[in-house]
Scaffold this active site. Sequence first.
Site, short mmCIF file in Angstrom:
data_model
loop_
_atom_site.label_atom_id
_atom_site.label_comp_id
_atom_site.label_asym_id
_atom_site.label_seq_id
_atom_site.Cartn_x
_atom_site.Cartn_y
_atom_site.Cartn_z
CB SER A 186 -55.70 -13.10 -40.18
OG SER A 186 -55.82 -14.69 -40.20
NE ARG A 191 -59.23 -13.90 -45.21
CZ ARG A 191 -59.09 -15.09 -45.94
NH1 ARG A 191 -59.95 -15.91 -46.77
NH2 ARG A 191 -58.84 -15.73 -44.61
CD GLU A 233 -58.38 -11.20 -43.03
OE1 GLU A 233 -57.30 -11.78 -42.85
OE2 GLU A 233 -59.60 -10.68 -42.46
P1 FAD Z 1 -68.01 -6.70 -39.59
O1 FAD Z 1 -67.16 -6.28 -38.58
O2 FAD Z 1 -68.90 -5.46 -39.04
O3 FAD Z 1 -67.37 -5.12 -41.06
C1 FAD Z 1 -66.04 -5.08 -41.61
C2 FAD Z 1 -66.71 -4.52 -42.90
O4 FAD Z 1 -67.40 -4.54 -43.74
C3 FAD Z 1 -66.84 -3.27 -42.06
O5 FAD Z 1 -66.03 -2.25 -42.97
C4 FAD Z 1 -68.04 -2.71 -42.77
O6 FAD Z 1 -68.08 -1.21 -43.20
C5 FAD Z 1 -68.36 -3.20 -43.78
N1 FAD Z 1 -69.57 -4.12 -43.80
C6 FAD Z 1 -70.18 -5.28 -42.97
N2 FAD Z 1 -71.62 -5.80 -43.33
C7 FAD Z 1 -71.58 -4.79 -44.33
C8 FAD Z 1 -72.89 -4.74 -46.07
N3 FAD Z 1 -73.89 -5.21 -45.31
N4 FAD Z 1 -72.65 -3.49 -46.10
C9 FAD Z 1 -71.63 -3.24 -46.64
N5 FAD Z 1 -70.78 -2.59 -45.62
C10 FAD Z 1 -70.35 -3.81 -44.85
N6 FAD Z 1 -61.67 -14.01 -41.90
C11 FAD Z 1 -61.92 -15.05 -42.79
O7 FAD Z 1 -61.84 -14.28 -43.86
N7 FAD Z 1 -61.50 -16.69 -42.76
C12 FAD Z 1 -61.54 -16.63 -40.97
O8 FAD Z 1 -61.04 -17.93 -41.12
C13 FAD Z 1 -61.76 -15.90 -40.72
N8 FAD Z 1 -61.48 -16.50 -39.22
C14 FAD Z 1 -61.88 -15.09 -38.11
C15 FAD Z 1 -61.91 -15.96 -36.90
C16 FAD Z 1 -62.16 -15.36 -35.77
C17 FAD Z 1 -61.95 -15.48 -34.46
C18 FAD Z 1 -62.63 -14.01 -35.66
C19 FAD Z 1 -62.31 -12.95 -34.74
C20 FAD Z 1 -62.85 -12.92 -37.70
C21 FAD Z 1 -62.11 -14.07 -38.37
N9 FAD Z 1 -62.30 -13.77 -39.85
C22 FAD Z 1 -62.15 -14.54 -40.84
C23 FAD Z 1 -62.41 -12.10 -39.73
C24 FAD Z 1 -64.15 -12.03 -39.85
O9 FAD Z 1 -64.58 -12.46 -38.74
C25 FAD Z 1 -64.88 -12.02 -41.19
O10 FAD Z 1 -64.34 -10.28 -42.23
C26 FAD Z 1 -66.39 -11.88 -41.46
O11 FAD Z 1 -66.96 -11.97 -42.45
C27 FAD Z 1 -66.66 -10.27 -41.16
O12 FAD Z 1 -68.34 -9.89 -40.32
P2 FAD Z 1 -68.83 -9.06 -39.79
O13 FAD Z 1 -70.15 -8.99 -40.18
O14 FAD Z 1 -67.81 -8.98 -38.41
O15 FAD Z 1 -68.15 -7.43 -40.71
N1 EPU Z 2 -47.59 -20.32 -38.60
C1 EPU Z 2 -46.19 -20.05 -37.76
N2 EPU Z 2 -46.18 -19.38 -37.06
C2 EPU Z 2 -48.56 -18.87 -36.24
C3 EPU Z 2 -49.23 -18.97 -36.80
C4 EPU Z 2 -48.71 -19.98 -38.61
O1 EPU Z 2 -44.82 -20.53 -38.47
O2 EPU Z 2 -47.82 -18.33 -34.96
C5 EPU Z 2 -47.12 -20.59 -40.21
C6 EPU Z 2 -47.55 -22.31 -40.23
O3 EPU Z 2 -46.62 -22.67 -40.92
C7 EPU Z 2 -48.60 -22.92 -40.45
C8 EPU Z 2 -49.03 -21.66 -41.42
O4 EPU Z 2 -48.04 -20.80 -41.02
O5 EPU Z 2 -48.67 -24.00 -40.74
C9 EPU Z 2 -50.05 -21.62 -42.18
O6 EPU Z 2 -51.33 -21.01 -40.84
P1 EPU Z 2 -52.47 -21.34 -40.40
O7 EPU Z 2 -52.78 -22.63 -40.91
O8 EPU Z 2 -53.09 -21.44 -39.16
O9 EPU Z 2 -53.58 -20.55 -41.45
P2 EPU Z 2 -53.21 -18.99 -41.35
O10 EPU Z 2 -52.42 -18.52 -42.92
O11 EPU Z 2 -52.19 -18.19 -40.36
C10 EPU Z 2 -55.76 -18.80 -42.60
C11 EPU Z 2 -56.36 -17.34 -42.84
C12 EPU Z 2 -57.70 -17.84 -41.59
C13 EPU Z 2 -58.05 -19.00 -42.19
C14 EPU Z 2 -56.90 -20.29 -42.04
C15 EPU Z 2 -57.58 -21.36 -42.62
C16 EPU Z 2 -55.48 -15.39 -44.07
C17 EPU Z 2 -54.86 -14.40 -43.73
N3 EPU Z 2 -55.61 -16.26 -42.78
O12 EPU Z 2 -54.59 -18.11 -41.92
O13 EPU Z 2 -58.26 -16.56 -41.54
O14 EPU Z 2 -58.72 -19.71 -40.96
O15 EPU Z 2 -55.32 -20.21 -42.89
O16 EPU Z 2 -58.15 -21.31 -44.05
O17 EPU Z 2 -55.59 -15.70 -44.82
C18 EPU Z 2 -58.75 -14.74 -41.02
O18 EPU Z 2 -59.06 -14.34 -42.27
O19 EPU Z 2 -58.90 -13.61 -39.96
C19 EPU Z 2 -58.96 -15.67 -41.01
C20 EPU Z 2 -58.19 -16.24 -39.35
#
Ligand code: FAD
Ligand code: EPU
Length: 344
Positions: free
Chosen positions: A236, A162, A338
């Site tokens: 997250s 990240r 994050e």
């Molecule tokens: P924004 O929120 O618009 O911006 C994020 C940052 O980047 C800000 O600082 C912004 O200024 C900057 N920025 C955006 N675009 C540009 C650009 N073109 N040039 C320069 N700076 C820029 N993330 C994960 O890694 N894994 C996941 O599994 C994951 N799951 C998610 C699930 C949900 C339900 C949600 C809501 C979010 C999740 N995220 C996850 C976080 C998010 O989706 C990612 O970080 C995504 O890449 C953000 O993209 P955005 O365009 O919305 O960025």
């Molecule tokens: N867990 C709990 N309680 C909870 C949630 C999780 O005990 O309420 C424990 C469980 O043991 C579970 C473990 O945490 O098995 C891991 O949970 P999960 O598989 O849901 O993944 P996570 O670590 O919570 C990360 C990323 C997600 C990504 C998933 C799948 C980060 C910060 N988050 O979540 O990314 O989608 O793994 O790879 O690394 C994001 O970055 O926004 C995001 C959603």
Amino acid sequence: MRPAENTSLGPYTTFGVESRARFFSPFRDLTELTALIDWGVGYPLLVLGGGSNLLLVNDVDGLVLKNDIKGITELHEDNEYVYVKAGAGENWHRFVLYCIERNWSGLENLSLIPGSVGASPMQNIGAYGVEVEDLFWDLEAWHIHDRKLVTFTRSDCGFGYRESVFKRKYKDQFVILNVTYRLRKKPRFNTSYGAIEQELEQMGVKQLSVKAISDAVIRIRSSKLPDPKEIGNAGSFFKNPSVPVPVFEELKTRFPAIVGYPNAGGTVKLAAGWLIEQCGPQPGTSWKGFRRGDAGCHAKQALVLVNYGKATGKQIYDLSEDILQSVKLRFGVELEREVNVVCS
Ligand code: FAD
Ligand code: EPU
């Protein structure tokens, strides 16, 4: 072009908290971007993609620019790979589906992540055993101050968990314009993340394909993570923290159920969701499912903070601070946010 004034940013972020931009404008190409940057000299600048990793704590007294650069181009291919360039304003999941339809492999585990292509390298998005750094080829970005186009290859980006140089060393210095990914023409599947295997089995999949993996990931994600269209959130809220092995072993003696995964380099990555679930506003209670006003901690995933409707950015931030302090007090582990917190 003159930006709009006093624009509500609620619809532009997935947390949906109310915040107003003093000036706001979308841009569709570099010419529009540079004209807007020139117009806004002296004002703080905030670039928005899909707003899915942002918490706006108050109004933004500056210029907010929404990246709307579109277009997907197949640059070239060799025997093994295809090189695909996408405009920063393309929706990430749509881009992933575009690649899956062509049976190009690599991004399928990253299906359904909200946001834009341009933000994907910002924090090296990752899920289900894959991070974009595994597929990333290069990107073009505009240096705001020096007014020049810069190409970043993979090694220039300083990718980590990240993390990238755009979140740290070059924070707020560049606008990412497009990103090129290198995808495999002959699929190489990654089902190492346990839940994928189980889901594929439940789906009755006999023959692996990029589409089947994408479908499995979509099903897992939909069952766990709240849909921002229904409940405001940014995924997250905190990163999963890493601790040295001896610290993990000591924690394990006191908390035998603690969840941790070995990392390279003699550290263990702790599941922040588990740590948060074990703490709460009062002793013997849990943050998981907790709600204060319209700010809350999701009932199915403690790592996700939510806006049930009218929470302010400050209320969500304050809840995150209380969670962070309680985890520190109980486990001695400091969580790191994050989500990008914007506070002007
Ligand atoms: P924004 O929120 O618009 O911006 C994020 C940052 O980047 C800000 O600082 C912004 O200024 C900057 N920025 C955006 N675009 C540009 C650009 N073109 N040039 C320069 N700076 C820029 N993330 C994960 O890694 N894994 C996941 O599994 C994951 N799951 C998610 C699930 C949900 C339900 C949600 C809501 C979010 C999740 N995220 C996850 C976080 C998010 O989706 C990612 O970080 C995504 O890449 C953000 O993209 P955005 O365009 O919305 O960025
Ligand atoms: N867990 C709990 N309680 C909870 C949630 C999780 O005990 O309420 C424990 C469980 O043991 C579970 C473990 O945490 O098995 C891991 O949970 P999960 O598989 O849901 O993944 P996570 O670590 O919570 C990360 C990323 C997600 C990504 C998933 C799948 C980060 C910060 N988050 O979540 O990314 O989608 O793994 O790879 O690394 C994001 O970055 O926004 C995001 C959603």
